[in-house]
Design an enzyme around this catalytic site. Structure first.
Site, PDB file in Angstrom:
ATOM      1  N   GLU A  27      -4.877   9.114  -4.467  1.00 36.66           N
ATOM      2  CA  GLU A  27      -5.530   8.028  -5.182  1.00 36.66           C
ATOM      3  C   GLU A  27      -6.911   8.439  -5.685  1.00 36.66           C
ATOM      4  OE1 GLU A  27      -5.284   4.884  -2.224  1.00 36.66           O
ATOM      5  OE2 GLU A  27      -3.317   4.296  -2.969  1.00 36.66           O
TER       6      GLU A  27
ATOM      7  N   GLU B  23      -3.448  -6.397   4.999  1.00 33.82           N
ATOM      8  CA  GLU B  23      -3.678  -6.121   3.584  1.00 33.82           C
ATOM      9  C   GLU B  23      -2.639  -6.778   2.662  1.00 33.82           C
ATOM     10  OE1 GLU B  23      -4.006  -1.962   2.661  1.00 33.82           O
ATOM     11  OE2 GLU B  23      -3.884  -2.302   0.508  1.00 33.82           O
TER      12      GLU B  23
ATOM     13  N   ASP C 282       3.697   1.707   1.269  1.00 34.07           N
ATOM     14  CA  ASP C 282       2.332   1.277   1.565  1.00 34.07           C
ATOM     15  C   ASP C 282       2.261  -0.091   2.241  1.00 34.07           C
ATOM     16  OD1 ASP C 282      -0.421   1.343   1.657  1.00 34.07           O
ATOM     17  OD2 ASP C 282      -0.718   0.809  -0.446  1.00 34.07           O
TER      18      ASP C 282
END
Ligand SMILES: *[C@@H]1O[C@H](CO)[C@@H](O)[C@H](O)[C@H]1NC(C)=O
Ligand SMILES: *[C@@H]1O[C@H](CO)[C@@H](O)[C@H](O)[C@H]1NC(C)=O
Ligand SMILES: *[C@@H]1O[C@H](CO)[C@@H](O)[C@H](O)[C@H]1NC(C)=O
Ligand SMILES: *[C@@H]1O[C@H](CO)[C@@H](O)[C@H](O)[C@H]1NC(C)=O
Ligand SMILES: *[C@@H]1O[C@H](CO)[C@@H](O)[C@H](O)[C@H]1NC(C)=O
Ligand SMILES: *[C@@H]1O[C@H](CO)[C@@H](O)[C@H](O)[C@H]1NC(C)=O
Ligand SMILES: *[C@@H]1O[C@H](CO)[C@@H](O)[C@H](O)[C@H]1NC(C)=O
Ligand SMILES: *[C@@H]1O[C@H](CO)[C@@H](O)[C@H](O)[C@H]1NC(C)=O
Ligand SMILES: *[C@@H]1O[C@H](CO)[C@@H](O)[C@H](O)[C@H]1NC(C)=O
Ligand SMILES: *[C@@H]1O[C@H](CO)[C@@H](O)[C@H](O)[C@H]1NC(C)=O
Ligand SMILES: *[C@@H]1O[C@H](CO)[C@@H](O)[C@H](O)[C@H]1NC(C)=O
Ligand SMILES: *[C@@H]1O[C@H](CO)[C@@H](O)[C@H](O)[C@H]1NC(C)=O
Length: 840
Positions: free
Chosen positions: A295, A402, A374
């Site tokens: 990323e 998250e 993820d």
């Protein structure tokens, strides 16, 4: 005067339940009303204040004082007959001469023996002794006062937490306020909360912490921050928690070197120097965590070096100090092309790491996220766990929610973690549970374990939602012993955190165990992933955000079909990354578990499931069922009124009401989206029909209110809402009116409005000029979820006024007053008939 003092004392008692003590409240237990069975003193076989055995003595005194109401003296003298002795096996042997019980103790393990008048808490090391003390306190705090004797050893040596705290004090994916560690680029002065956090961690047998974000800054390594790191280590050391840090791979360049090539000698000596500097201040530092070439983060691939070259550079400089390097396997290309049918982010970890097996130094541990992508609501276990028999591995979990409701939704995660840990990969057709791979047992590795991203913040109760702490507690318990039962862990936590009242235990158990399946139902089922804003804040619904970008969390939904074809025969080949037996299971649509159907297969919406329902009808039904379950948490929690302290009762009630409303937002957004895309009708005719709603845009608008198109459209009822756009002008107020078209009766009136992070707009609702209720758009002060400044699925919020008497033809009016960017947005008003199970 006396009365005044008493009043103060009761006030102190009433405000004490703010969640700061988590599961370490040490409340009086009824069974401990007689102190006759309690030993007379505590003997801690150490006196150094920084030693965990010293801490254990203090903690025992504090706990017993709370639980029995009796202060025991602490000494380091020789054994009295009636005593609680805590110490290491070596110290015990020195003092008392026999150690036969201790030969089975592994590193950090302990022996706990509880007798009527004598308690022995013996650790393999100091940390183990402290763990044993907490274990004993947990027993008696739950009223378990009978005798027992057992040895407890960890499943694996690495039981860490990761904090994604930035030096400026913000936290990436943190939902409970700013950092307890950093502020303005440096470590905070007052480390009281850090010490309290270390105590919580020690009580669940966590032995290491990475204190800063994996997206790390080089400035962490300057002399000011190394000094700060040393101060943090000093306050955590008495609890046996070793600190470590995340590194930025390009740090040498930030400090003036021309390169950060891991094989360049100047780079190696730069890291060697920094590492020596840190260890000279923190001799017991746990080690480093590295996110490289992921990323946008720099890494060894920049110089055509392998990821192993990068990891080993750190391993070599840390090795002389006993440090280890956790190297994240979260490496993937975020510029994939969805028009390529075979592009697949889920393949990345194996592609990057498989050929490196055996090339990592023995103090490197490859840290692997539980799923292939993820932290989604459901993923198959990462196939990488099967590919590194000659490397140390650890699993990465997330306590911070998250993609799982950001602590504004209740989601008890231990059942999900258990499914992962117990999943049998069948490597070489032999039993290969993930928990036995990470422990090192399956492949005979010296190191391994787990790390969980926690992201506690300055919120008094650590994680924002009181009930979210069950996840932190369960993480520690499972890291120590993954064979424990998710429900038993939960019930211990409830008993320690709230009450031993059976109804309290049963109710919170029921809510918690329903919470993950419910969340999966209303956010993304059949393995389609959490259908959120994946390039944004990961909170509310946004199914269209999954596709048409390079990030590879695709659904490949079109008007006829949906799902990722990950088969070997016609798809991305991802199923083939699993060992043979598992690969065959996932390759075949018939044997793929239905909760992963769309993860592995691309199917028409009309594909039949085993239930006989089509995929699309299952979507509709699950979203309705999930939202209904979320709504049912509210009365469940309300049934505990009077059995809990007011503060935590009200805090949790507030979040459960919020969740119930937001689950409806999720339900409608996703159902509307696939309804529009597929043009397939809901058999039960619910989707797209809202018999009890009055759209705001359909009322008579006056003042500053104007219609606003909502983006994404499915996040707004009828894709349209109203708002006051010019909130700094005289037209900053507005109102809407209509006559009530429903039959007279008693209704719960819900108002769907938009509470964005900026501003604190206000609303009020009235019937025939009689105020029903008023409220302020200040969720940003009350929920720590990610900030969002537009009217969409992240900010759509419901407030409900209960039991309102309504006459057909009443004049309904909602008035709004904008504040800054917050334009008192309003989507609809819904009249829910009392007594009917209807959540429109
Ligand atoms: C002590 O607790 C036990 C069990 O809860 C109870 O039966 C007993 O009456 C209590 N005694 C006192 C003096 O409170
Ligand atoms: C016991 O504690 C005293 C002070 O309280 C200290 O002087 C002594 O060294 C300690 N003994 C041991 C064996 O640690
Ligand atoms: C006491 O603590 C010190 C410092 O942590 C340690 O070196 C020593 O081994 C401990 N002594 C005993 C008897 O456990
Ligand atoms: C010490 O040894 C004696 C005799 O073997 C045994 O009875 C006793 O339980 C032992 N105590 C501990 C604490 O190991
Ligand atoms: C270290 O970096 C921080 C910013 O993160 C800065 O505030 C501090 O002054 C720096 N210290 C030194 C010695 O450069
Ligand atoms: C070694 O590291 C320290 C701390 O970062 C720094 O102050 C010092 O300049 C470095 N020395 C060399 C030779 O790089
Ligand atoms: C890496 O290798 C590629 C081809 O093998 C080459 O084109 C490139 O220049 C190399 N990059 C560096 C930084 O050495
Ligand atoms: C096979 O893959 C192609 C794309 O290459 C896709 O269009 C087609 O639907 C797939 N067939 C099946 C049976 O999944
Ligand atoms: C999830 O949805 C299914 C229907 O697809 C339903 O049978 C089940 O009860 C739901 N579970 C929860 C916890 O909402
Ligand atoms: C739905 O929105 C459109 C404008 O987008 C509007 O014309 C229509 O009246 C709205 N429907 C209702 C029922 O309010
Ligand atoms: C309101 O604020 C906007 C943006 O700050 C500004 O462009 C506009 O001129 C302001 N309008 C009034 C009436 O003050
Ligand atoms: C509400 O108040 C307004 C004046 O503020 C008045 O014109 C109107 O008739 C009232 N409506 C009802 C139903 O009482």
């Amino acid at each position: 005067m006396m009365r005044f003092l008493l009043f103060l004392a009761s006030l102190a008692l009433a405000t004490a339940e703010d969640g700061s003590k988590a599961w370490l409240r040490y409340a009086r237990v009824a069974q401990a009303n007689s102190t006759s069975s309690l030993p007379a003193s505590i003997i801690a076989l150490n006196t150094t204040k920084s030693s965990p055995v010293y801490t254990a003595g203090q903690e025992l005194a504090k706990g017993i004082q709370g639980i029995f109401g009796k202060r025991l003296p602490i000494s380091n003298g020789t054994a009295k007959t009636s005593s609680i002795i805590v110490g290491t096996a070596a110290a015990y042997e020195r003092e008392f001469g026999n150690s036969s019980h201790f030969s089975d103790l592994k590193e950090d393990g302990f022996w706990l023996s509880i007798d009527v008048e004598s308690v022995r808490i013996i650790g393999q090391n100091e940390r183990g002794a402290l763990y044993g003390a907490f274990e004993y306190l947990s027993h008696i705090a739950q009223g378990r006062l009978g005798g027992t004797s057992f040895i407890s050893n960890p499943n694996s040596p690495i039981r860490w937490v990761n904090e994604w705290d930035n030096l400026d004090g913000t936290i990436e994916r943190g939902y409970a306020g700013p950092s307890i560690f950093f502020k303005n680029g440096v470590v905070v002065d007052d480390l009281t909360r850090v010490a309290e956090y270390a105590r919580l961690l020690a009580s669940i047998k966590i032995n290491g912490i990475i204190i800063n974000n994996v997206n790390a800054k080089a400035e962490l390594l300057n002399s000011t921050n190394i000094e700060g790191l040393a101060r943090i280590a000093d306050v955590m050391r008495p609890f046996g928690v070793q600190v470590g840090i995340s590194l930025n791979f390009a740090s040498p360049q930030s400090f003036g070197l021309k390169t950060f090539d891991p094989l360049d000698t100047s780079v190696i000596s730069w890291w060697n120097n920094v590492t020596n500097q840190i260890y000279s201040r923190v001799p017991d530092m746990a080690g480093y965590l590295v996110k490289a070439n992921s990323e946008g983060q720099p890494g060894p691939l920049t110089y055509n070096r392998t990821l192993a070259d990068g990891a080993n550079m750190f391993a070599k400089v840390a090795k002389p100090h006993g440090g280890i390097v956790m190297f994240r396997a979260f490496v993937y290309d975020n510029h994939l092309n969805e028009s390529h049918w075979k592009d697949d982010r889920a393949n990345a970890a194996v592609e990057f790491f498989k050929d490196l097996d055996g090339k990592f130094d023995d103090n490197v541990v490859v840290q692997i996220k539980y799923g292939a992508i993820d932290f989604q609501v459901r993923e198959p276990v990462s196939p990488l766990f099967a590919h590194l028999p000659n490397s140390n591995t650890a699993i990465e979990l997330q306590v911070t929610q998250e993609y799982l409701g950001q602590q504004a939704h209740l989601v008890y995660l231990a059942p999900m973690w258990k499914e992962t840990l117990e999943f049998d990969m069948r490597v070489d057709s032999k039993p290969s549970k993930v928990q036995d791979i990470i422990s090192g047992q399956r492949f005979k590795r010296p190191l391994g374990g787990s790390a969980a991203v926690v992201n506690v913040g300055t919120d008094t109760n650590w994680l924002g939602h009181h009930l979210a702490l069950s996840n932190l507690y369960a993480y520690g318990r499972l890291a120590w012993n993954p064979s424990e039962d998710a429900k038993e862990i939960l019930q211990d936590w409830i008993s320690l955190t709230f009450s031993q009242d059976q109804k309290v235990i049963d109710t919170i158990t029921k809510m918690s165990l329903l919470s993950w399946p419910a969340y999966e139902n209303y956010t993304g089922n059949l393995g389609i992933q959490t259908l959120t804003d994946i390039t944004g804040n990961h909170f509310g619904p946004n199914p269209r955000a999954m596709d048409n970008n390079g990030w590879g969390q695709w659904t490949r939904a079109d008007s006829l079909s949906i799902g990722m074809d990950r088969t070997v025969s016609n798809g991305t080949g991802n199923a083939g990354q699993y060992p043979k037996e598992i690969a065959e299971m996932y390759e075949n649509i018939e044997t793929t578990p239905e909760d992963l159907l769309l993860w592995f297969h691309h199917v028409p919406y009309t594909q039949k499931l085993k239930s006989g329902k089509t995929v699309i009808q299952h979507f509709y039904d699950s979203h309705y069922a999930g939202a209904e379950t979320a709504a049912s948490f509210v009365p469940m929690w309300e049934s505990l009124k009077g059995k809990l302290d007011e503060q935590r009762y009200n805090d949790v009630l507030f979040r459960q009401i919020y969740q119930a409303g937001h689950a409806v937002v999720w339900r409608d957004a996703i159902n509307n989206f696939y309804h529009n895309l597929s043009s397939i009708e809901d058999e039960q005719k619910r989707v797209g029909r809202h018999p009890w709603r009055i759209e705001a845009e359909g009322m008579q608008l006056s003042g500053g209110y104007v219609p606003v198109h909502i983006e994404p459209p499915e996040a707004g009822s009828n894709s349209t809402a109203i708002a006051i756009l010019a909130t700094n002008s005289t037209a900053s107020t507005g109102s809407v009116t209509t006559t009530v078209p429903f039959e007279s009766g008693t209704y719960d009136i819900g108002i769907q409005y938009f509470d964005i992070s900026s501003g604190r707009a206000s609303w009020s609702i009235s019937l025939n000029n009689q105020t029903v209720g008023q409220w302020i758009g200040n969720l940003e002060d009350k929920l720590g979820k990610a900030a969002a400044d537009s009217m969409n699925g992240h900010t759509s919020t419901r407030i409900t006024f209960l039991g309102v008497k309504v006459q057909k033809g009443d004049m309904l009016r909602v008035t709004g007053k904008g504040d800054g960017k917050e334009g008192a947005g309003l989507d609809y008003v819904v009249f829910l008939p009392k007594g009917k199970m209807v959540i429109d």
